[in-house]
Design an enzyme around this catalytic site. Structure first.
Site, PDB file in Angstrom:
ATOM      1  N   GLU A 140       0.812  -1.218   0.000  1.00  0.00           N
ATOM      2  CA  GLU A 140       0.000   0.000   0.000  1.00  0.00           C
ATOM      3  C   GLU A 140       0.845   1.267   0.000  1.00  0.00           C
ATOM      4  O   GLU A 140       0.348   2.340   0.309  1.00  0.00           O
ATOM      5  CB  GLU A 140      -0.937  -0.006   1.212  1.00  0.00           C
ATOM      6  CG  GLU A 140      -1.773  -1.257   1.359  1.00  0.00           C
ATOM      7  CD  GLU A 140      -2.728  -1.505   0.201  1.00  0.00           C
ATOM      8  OE1 GLU A 140      -3.148  -0.532  -0.452  1.00  0.00           O
ATOM      9  OE2 GLU A 140      -3.046  -2.672  -0.060  1.00  0.00           O
ATOM     10  N   LYS A 141       2.089   1.171  -0.373  1.00  0.00           N
ATOM     11  CA  LYS A 141       2.998   2.316  -0.267  1.00  0.00           C
ATOM     12  C   LYS A 141       2.608   3.501  -1.150  1.00  0.00           C
ATOM     13  O   LYS A 141       3.040   4.612  -0.908  1.00  0.00           O
ATOM     14  CB  LYS A 141       4.429   1.893  -0.577  1.00  0.00           C
ATOM     15  CG  LYS A 141       4.638   1.476  -2.017  1.00  0.00           C
ATOM     16  CD  LYS A 141       6.042   0.993  -2.236  1.00  0.00           C
ATOM     17  CE  LYS A 141       6.185   0.498  -3.653  1.00  0.00           C
ATOM     18  NZ  LYS A 141       7.413  -0.214  -3.842  1.00  0.00           N
TER      19      LYS A 141
END
Length: 77
Positions: A24-25
Protein backbone atom coordinates in the site's frame (compact mmCIF):
# COMPACT_ATOMS: atom_id res chain seq x y z
CA UNK A 1 5.72 -19.82 29.42
CA UNK A 2 4.58 -17.96 26.26
CA UNK A 3 1.08 -18.57 24.97
CA UNK A 4 1.49 -20.00 21.44
CA UNK A 5 -1.77 -18.44 20.24
CA UNK A 6 -0.73 -14.95 21.30
CA UNK A 7 2.73 -15.42 19.78
CA UNK A 8 1.26 -16.70 16.50
CA UNK A 9 -1.26 -13.85 16.29
CA UNK A 10 1.47 -11.31 17.03
CA UNK A 11 3.74 -12.72 14.32
CA UNK A 12 0.89 -12.77 11.79
CA UNK A 13 0.00 -9.16 12.63
CA UNK A 14 3.64 -8.04 12.24
CA UNK A 15 4.11 -9.90 8.96
CA UNK A 16 0.75 -8.69 7.67
CA UNK A 17 1.55 -5.10 8.57
CA UNK A 18 4.96 -5.31 6.90
CA UNK A 19 3.33 -6.75 3.78
CA UNK A 20 0.73 -3.95 3.71
CA UNK A 21 3.38 -1.27 4.18
CA UNK A 22 4.97 -2.46 0.93
CA UNK A 23 1.77 -3.21 -0.98
CA UNK A 24 0.00 0.00 0.00
CA UNK A 25 3.00 2.32 -0.27
CA UNK A 26 1.39 4.38 -3.03
CA UNK A 27 -1.13 5.72 -0.51
CA UNK A 28 0.07 8.85 1.24
CA UNK A 29 -2.03 8.70 4.39
CA UNK A 30 -2.54 6.06 7.03
CA UNK A 31 -5.43 6.58 9.45
CA UNK A 32 -7.15 4.56 12.16
CA UNK A 33 -10.96 4.62 12.05
CA UNK A 34 -13.87 3.02 13.82
CA UNK A 35 -15.84 0.58 11.65
CA UNK A 36 -19.63 0.48 11.94
CA UNK A 37 -21.79 -2.26 10.44
CA UNK A 38 -25.02 -0.36 11.01
CA UNK A 39 -25.59 3.33 10.28
CA UNK A 40 -27.74 3.74 13.39
CA UNK A 41 -25.25 2.15 15.78
CA UNK A 42 -23.45 4.33 18.31
CA UNK A 43 -20.90 1.62 19.04
CA UNK A 44 -18.40 0.56 16.38
CA UNK A 45 -18.21 -3.10 15.42
CA UNK A 46 -14.41 -2.74 15.36
CA UNK A 47 -12.30 0.13 16.67
CA UNK A 48 -8.99 1.45 15.35
CA UNK A 49 -9.14 -0.15 11.90
CA UNK A 50 -6.04 0.70 9.84
CA UNK A 51 -7.02 2.35 6.55
CA UNK A 52 -4.66 3.50 3.79
CA UNK A 53 -5.88 6.63 1.98
CA UNK A 54 -4.76 8.07 -1.34
CA UNK A 55 -5.27 11.81 -1.36
CA UNK A 56 -5.62 14.05 -4.41
CA UNK A 57 -2.52 16.03 -3.40
CA UNK A 58 -0.13 15.47 -6.34
CA UNK A 59 2.88 16.50 -4.24
CA UNK A 60 2.16 13.86 -1.60
CA UNK A 61 0.60 11.24 -3.86
CA UNK A 62 2.58 10.78 -7.06
CA UNK A 63 0.13 8.13 -8.29
CA UNK A 64 -2.91 10.44 -8.31
CA UNK A 65 -4.27 10.49 -11.85
CA UNK A 66 -6.55 13.46 -11.42
CA UNK A 67 -10.24 13.63 -12.21
CA UNK A 68 -11.16 11.25 -15.02
CA UNK A 69 -14.24 9.61 -16.49
CA UNK A 70 -15.26 6.38 -14.75
CA UNK A 71 -14.35 4.27 -17.81
CA UNK A 72 -10.79 5.66 -17.83
CA UNK A 73 -10.35 5.11 -14.08
CA UNK A 74 -11.58 1.53 -14.46
CA UNK A 75 -8.66 0.80 -16.82
CA UNK A 76 -6.21 1.58 -14.01
CA UNK A 77 -8.04 -0.40 -11.37
Amino acid sequence: MIDATILTESLLWCNGTQYLEVREKQYDQKVYLDFYTESTSSTPAVSNVLVYVASSDKKMNQNYLGPSPLEELAKYV
